[in-house]
Design a protein around this motif. Structure first.
Motif, PDB file in Angstrom:
ATOM      1  N   ARG A  21       0.838  -1.202   0.000  1.00 15.34           N
ATOM      2  CA  ARG A  21       0.000   0.000   0.000  1.00 15.34           C
ATOM      3  C   ARG A  21       0.874   1.254   0.000  1.00 15.34           C
ATOM      4  NH1 ARG A  21      -3.456  -0.011   4.789  1.00 15.34           N
ATOM      5  NH2 ARG A  21      -1.645  -0.915   5.785  1.00 15.34           N
ATOM      6  N   VAL A  27       1.888   1.826  -3.523  1.00 11.54           N
ATOM      7  CA  VAL A  27       0.771   2.387  -4.287  1.00 11.54           C
ATOM      8  C   VAL A  27       0.621   3.864  -3.973  1.00 11.54           C
ATOM      9  CG1 VAL A  27      -1.698   2.280  -4.693  1.00 11.54           C
ATOM     10  CG2 VAL A  27      -0.415   0.183  -4.371  1.00 11.54           C
ATOM     11  N   LEU A  87      -8.999   3.849  -5.718  1.00  7.75           N
ATOM     12  CA  LEU A  87      -7.644   4.106  -5.225  1.00  7.75           C
ATOM     13  C   LEU A  87      -7.630   4.235  -3.718  1.00  7.75           C
ATOM     14  CD1 LEU A  87      -4.691   4.772  -5.949  1.00  7.75           C
ATOM     15  CD2 LEU A  87      -5.362   7.143  -6.002  1.00  7.75           C
ATOM     16  N   VAL A  92      -7.828   0.878  -2.228  1.00 10.24           N
ATOM     17  CA  VAL A  92      -6.551   0.154  -2.256  1.00 10.24           C
ATOM     18  C   VAL A  92      -5.657   0.641  -1.130  1.00 10.24           C
ATOM     19  CG1 VAL A  92      -4.440  -0.188  -3.562  1.00 10.24           C
ATOM     20  CG2 VAL A  92      -6.633  -0.328  -4.704  1.00 10.24           C
ATOM     21  N   MET A 120      -8.385  -5.321  -1.342  1.00  9.76           N
ATOM     22  CA  MET A 120      -7.517  -4.599  -2.275  1.00  9.76           C
ATOM     23  C   MET A 120      -7.810  -5.001  -3.705  1.00  9.76           C
ATOM     24  SD  MET A 120      -3.830  -4.407  -0.437  1.00  9.76           S
ATOM     25  CE  MET A 120      -3.106  -3.453  -1.728  1.00  9.76           C
ATOM     26  N   SER A 163     -10.968  -3.407  -4.806  1.00 13.76           N
ATOM     27  CA  SER A 163     -10.799  -1.993  -5.138  1.00 13.76           C
ATOM     28  C   SER A 163     -10.091  -1.825  -6.476  1.00 13.76           C
ATOM     29  CB  SER A 163     -10.004  -1.291  -4.049  1.00 13.76           C
ATOM     30  OG  SER A 163     -10.544  -1.567  -2.787  1.00 13.76           O
ATOM     31  N   LEU A 164      -9.148  -2.714  -6.749  1.00  5.67           N
ATOM     32  CA  LEU A 164      -8.495  -2.674  -8.056  1.00  5.67           C
ATOM     33  C   LEU A 164      -9.500  -2.869  -9.170  1.00  5.67           C
ATOM     34  CD1 LEU A 164      -5.160  -4.629  -7.591  1.00  5.67           C
ATOM     35  CD2 LEU A 164      -5.447  -2.322  -8.414  1.00  5.67           C
TER      36      LEU A 164
END
Lengths: 197, 631, 103
Positions: B611, B614, C22, C25, C34, C37-38
């Motif tokens: 994360r 990201v 986003l 994520v 995650m 969300s992607l």
């Protein structure tokens, strides 16, 4: 002739007016987009995985409606079929497989403290502002006004974009093989040693 | 015939290379043959060439053999060229002749030494470098030889490198001469930039054209070259290295620190004498420096206990005489004294080596005695050398050369009385310390027994040098003794006899009496003090506090070592101590430290968490979009 | 039968959905969330393509959407297989458990 009472639902009107049809479509768009955003917000903030996935499915269906209002019925169908129908279902299956019961809920509560939202929230707001500025700086693009026929999409796929289709099929094959191999799980060691002997 | 000139330095170089690359495969006997042979063949060649040259001098009184152009930088094109003229012939004969004898001597002296072959390699390299020095037609090539002999001197002084004090002595020699070398390099830079060339003849001609007498440039260049000569020739104030250089084997002391290398400074000044004529103040200061040096060194020699240190101080003193000669403009006298000095000083060193070897490396004179019966050849040759050093009248070569110098100094006395006075006192001191040494070593009661009788390889060089030390002076006798001027006639084209005012020619009788009598006075005093048993009153005088203090002062070489230690060494060590953590290094380690810090900071961003990465991507996108929006 | 909504509105919706994905994520620690969300992000990108296709009236937008869909499907399949592996290995669905490549 007797005058027919105008029904409120636009689709049942016989003397369907193009303008009101459009106006109805616009209303549909805004309603669908509201639902999409709301359900997405709910999807990412639920503790229970299945609830989140179901909200995501709702969001996807709302997006399908949006596709419809933009004159892309084929895309809408695909969205529901594959996205909402296959991908979300796959996710749900995996959740069911890995479910550990009440422990997961406690875990999620631990992990999703309110304070966690601050950083990403600010980042997203910044990005929102920037993207909106960038996009709305560009001059107006008008709508072409025609719906795209599935036939046209098919012709394009088997015509100029045939290579893309082949590549996509390769990708799917690779995904299949990978998922098959990775998802197999470890073979018990004893049998492996025995087979070597 | 003259085209064989290049062979003369090449043969010792070939000897060096053969012995070096032969390594352990080469038997010691072969190394000895190569070492002695290369220098001997060079000697034969130089005698042939020199003889031919002097009998039939070519045009211009010089033969230049051009080998190749060293470098070509704009207008500056020094060449590797050898010049054969009367001055270089004198140097050649001495270097190769005396060198060959010393090489023969060292075969026996260094026998049994572990590094026998290395010794001959270094000695050959030294002879090669010295020959390059004297044959060089170009000051840059001369500097090459200059540095080369410095290197060989360092290698040979520290030859027995297991003893750290030998290494320290070698380093001291190198560093002190380095000071001189640096000044000389500056002088060469000045010459090259101002005159555009380093070719000796061209440079001297241009200097005469462009620089008026006494101009700043002439004075500066002459002074810088002089400092270089002071370093190499061990004159004040750069003389402290020579007594300590006696840590090397005796043949090294004989060859390098008596006959050849230390006279390189004299040779340099003689070669560039035109420059010194353009700077009379510098020239007079040469005489003053020479005079002071010979007095200081003479007194120091009087108080030394080590036989080699006596000879070292004696060398410093005699080179002081050569500098006096150069200073008063008597170039020929300086070179004449160089020649005779090479003979008798090499002889004395070799004789001392013979004594040291016989007494199993005992060097303290106070522990020697009564050797004249045990080592007869050594005694008689040493006696010949000692008499020559003391310039005993008429029969010794040293007398003629020293007399010539004193004569020139006497004629110069109108412009300065110091050179002559210093010369006379120096002659007295020389005779005194020389016979002190002789009597202490060879007479009196025997304190250490002779454990080794030298062989023919030691006796032959001693004998040859003894003969030369006695008859070598007969090529240049004064007017009232036969007026032989073989030497001056030969060297006249290169080193002209300066015309000194003849109005001061008066008082010749007084001069001659002193010149004849002073050495004999010294001999008498030496007999009184050191040969005959001392009387009570003499003993009491010698034991006085003052006398003992003076003796200690002279033993320490007039305290120059202590002075330099306090003035130069201590502050340097102090600064080095302060900078122990090296503040200059901090800058560079600081850069490394900064990099390390930067690295540690950046490592924090690699948390391994997806994360976070990201978020990093999102931040990057936000940044780029921000730039797009802002523009 | 289509509406006359300006494309900018559609794009705005796409942006909103993308940024929501986003955020999801970045916020969630559970791997499944995650991935989910992607998918939301990918879907938003597809929406943008469709809107653009409608704006130009060309078929390329739809083609691109199809490819995105295919890719999303393959990605989800492989990703979930990896999630299963990860669960088998770490016994947890915490994505921060797989942070050995640090430092």
């Amino acid at each position: 002739m007797k005058r027919r009472r105008r029904m409120s639902k636009p689709f049942c009107r016989e003397d369907w007016n193009h303008e009101t049809g459009n106006r109805d479509m616009n209303t549909l768009f805004y309603m669908a987009s509201f639902v999409a955003v709301l359900s997405t917000v709910l999807a990412i903030s639920r503790l229970n995985a299945v609830h989140a996935l179901l909200y995501m499915a709702v969001s996807l269906m709302a997006v399908a409606l949006v596709f419809l209002t933009y004159g892309a019925p084929f895309a809408a169908a695909l969205e529901v079929l594959i996205y909402a129908g296959a991908i979300v279902v796959l996710l749900i299956f995996v959740v069911m497989m890995l479910n550990r019961g009440p422990a997961t809920l406690r875990e999620e509560r631990d992990w999703l403290r309110p304070g966690m939202w601050v950083g990403p929230g600010i980042l997203s707001l910044i990005l929102l502002g920037e993207l909106v500025t960038v996009f709305f700086q560009t001059p107006e693009i008008g709508l072409a006004g025609r719906a795209v026929e599935p036939k046209a999409v098919g012709m394009a796929l088997f015509g100029p974009y045939a290579i893309g289709v082949e590549l996509a099929s390769l990708l799917l094959l690779a995904g299949l093989v990978a998922a098959c191999h990775l998802g197999r799980g470890e073979e018990p060691k004893k049998s492996g040693e025995e087979s070597e002997k | 015939m003259f085209d064989l000139l290049w062979l003369i330095p090449l043969l010792p170089l070939a000897g060096f290379l053969t012995i070096t690359f032969g390594g352990s495969r080469l038997p010691s006997a072969a190394a000895a043959v190569i070492g002695v042979g290369s220098v001997s063949v060079s000697a034969v060649l130089s005698f042939l060439l020199g003889g031919t040259f002097l009998l039939h001098p070519p045009e211009g009184d010089a033969h230049v053999q051009f080998l190749w152009t060293w470098m070509l930088v704009g207008d500056f094109a020094p060449s590797v060229a050898f010049r054969l003229d009367a001055l270089s012939i004198v140097m050649l004969w001495v270097i190769t002749g005396v060198g060959a004898l010393i090489h023969l001597y060292s075969v026996e002296y260094m026998r049994g030494d572990q590094a026998f072959k290395r010794f001959f390699a270094y000695m050959n390299l030294f002879v090669c470098m010295m020959l390059i020095l004297v044959l060089a037609d170009n000051l840059l090539l001369l500097y090459l030889g200059w540095e080369g002999v410095g290197l060989c001197s360092y290698l040979l002084i520290g030859f027995w490198s297991e003893d750290p004090s030998n290494g320290a002595a070698a380093r001291k020699a190198f560093i002190v001469t380095r000071v001189g070398d640096t000044a000389m390099a500056l002088g060469l830079f000045l010459l090259a930039t101002e005159l555009g060339t380093l070719d000796i003849q061209t440079a001297m001609a241009r200097a005469v054209e462009r620089w008026p007498v006494g101009s700043n440039l002439a004075v500066a260049t002459a002074l810088l070259l002089l400092i270089g000569a002071l370093g190499k020739s061990a004159q004040l104030p750069l003389h402290t290295w020579l007594p300590d250089a006696m840590a090397g084997p005796t043949p090294v002391s004989a060859l390098i620190h008596a006959a050849t290398m230390v006279t390189a400074g004299v040779y340099l000044i003689a070669r560039t004498h035109v420059l010194y004529s353009l700077a009379p103040t510098v020239q007079f200061s040469i005489a003053v420096i020479g005079g002071v040096t010979l007095l200081v060194a003479g007194c120091s020699a009087l108080a030394q206990k080590d036989i080699k240190r006596v000879l070292a101080y004696s060398t410093i003193s005699q080179i002081g005489y050569m500098f006096v000669a150069l200073g008063v403009g008597a170039w020929q006298a300086a070179m004449f004294h160089f020649m005779t000095h090479a003979f008798f000083k090499a002889l004395l060193f070799l004789g001392a080596g013979s004594v040291i070897l016989s007494l199993h490396h005992e060097q303290n004179m106070l522990k020697m005695g009564g050797l004249w019966r045990q080592l007869p050849v050594t005694f008689w040759t040493f006696l010949a050398g000692g008499c020559s050093l003391s310039a005993l009248p008429l029969v010794t070569a040293g007398y003629y050369s020293k007399d010539l110098i004193l004569h020139e100094a006497w004629l110069f006395r109108g412009m300065g009385w110091f050179p002559w006075v210093a010369g006379v006192i120096g002659a007295f001191l020389t005779s005194l310390y020389c016979f002190r040494m002789l009597f202490r070593v060879f007479f009196g009661e025997e304190k250490t027994h002779v454990s080794y009788r030298p062989g023919w390889r030691i006796h032959l060089p001693l004998t040859v040098l003894a003969v030369l030390a006695l008859v070598g002076g007969f090529c240049e006798t004064p007017e009232w003794l036969g007026h032989v001027n073989l030497f001056s006639r030969c060297i006249e084209p290169i080193l002209p006899a300066e015309a000194i005012s003849e109005s001061h020619a008066g008082g010749m009788i007084f001069f001659q009496v002193t010149a004849l009598g002073v050495p004999l006075l010294g001999l008498l005093l030496a007999i009184f003090l050191y040969l005959k048993p001392r009387t009570v009153s003499t003993n009491r005088f010698m034991r006085q506090r003052v006398v003992a203090q003076v003796r200690r002062f002279w033993l320490a070489g007039w305290g120059f070592d202590a002075l330099y230690d306090a003035l130069l060494v201590r502050p340097f060590v102090w600064v080095a101590q302060i900078n122990r953590n090296d503040c200059v290094d901090r800058f560079y380690t600081g850069i490394a430290w900064l990099n390390g810090m930067g690295h540690r900071l950046l490592v924090l961003t690699q948390s391994g968490r997806v994360r976070w990465y990201v978020a990093g991507i999102a931040l990057g996108v936000a940044f780029i979009l921000g730039m797009v929006v802002a523009s | 039968m289509m509406g006359t909504i300006p494309p900018e509105h559609g794009i705005f919706l796409a942006i909103l959905l993308f940024l929501l994905g986003l955020t999801g994520v970045l916020v969630r620690r559970n791997v499944i969330f995650m991935l989910m969300s992607l998918e939301i992000m990918l879907n938003a990108a597809g929406l943008a393509f469709i809107v653009a296709g409608a704006a130009w009236g060309q078929v390329e937008g739809h083609v691109m959407f199809l490819f995105i869909l295919t890719m999303a499907a393959a990605e989800v399949a492989v990703g979930l297989a990896l999630v299963l592996r990860m669960y088998h290995c770490f016994k947890t669905l915490d994505v921060d458990a797989a942070s050995k490549m640090r430092g």
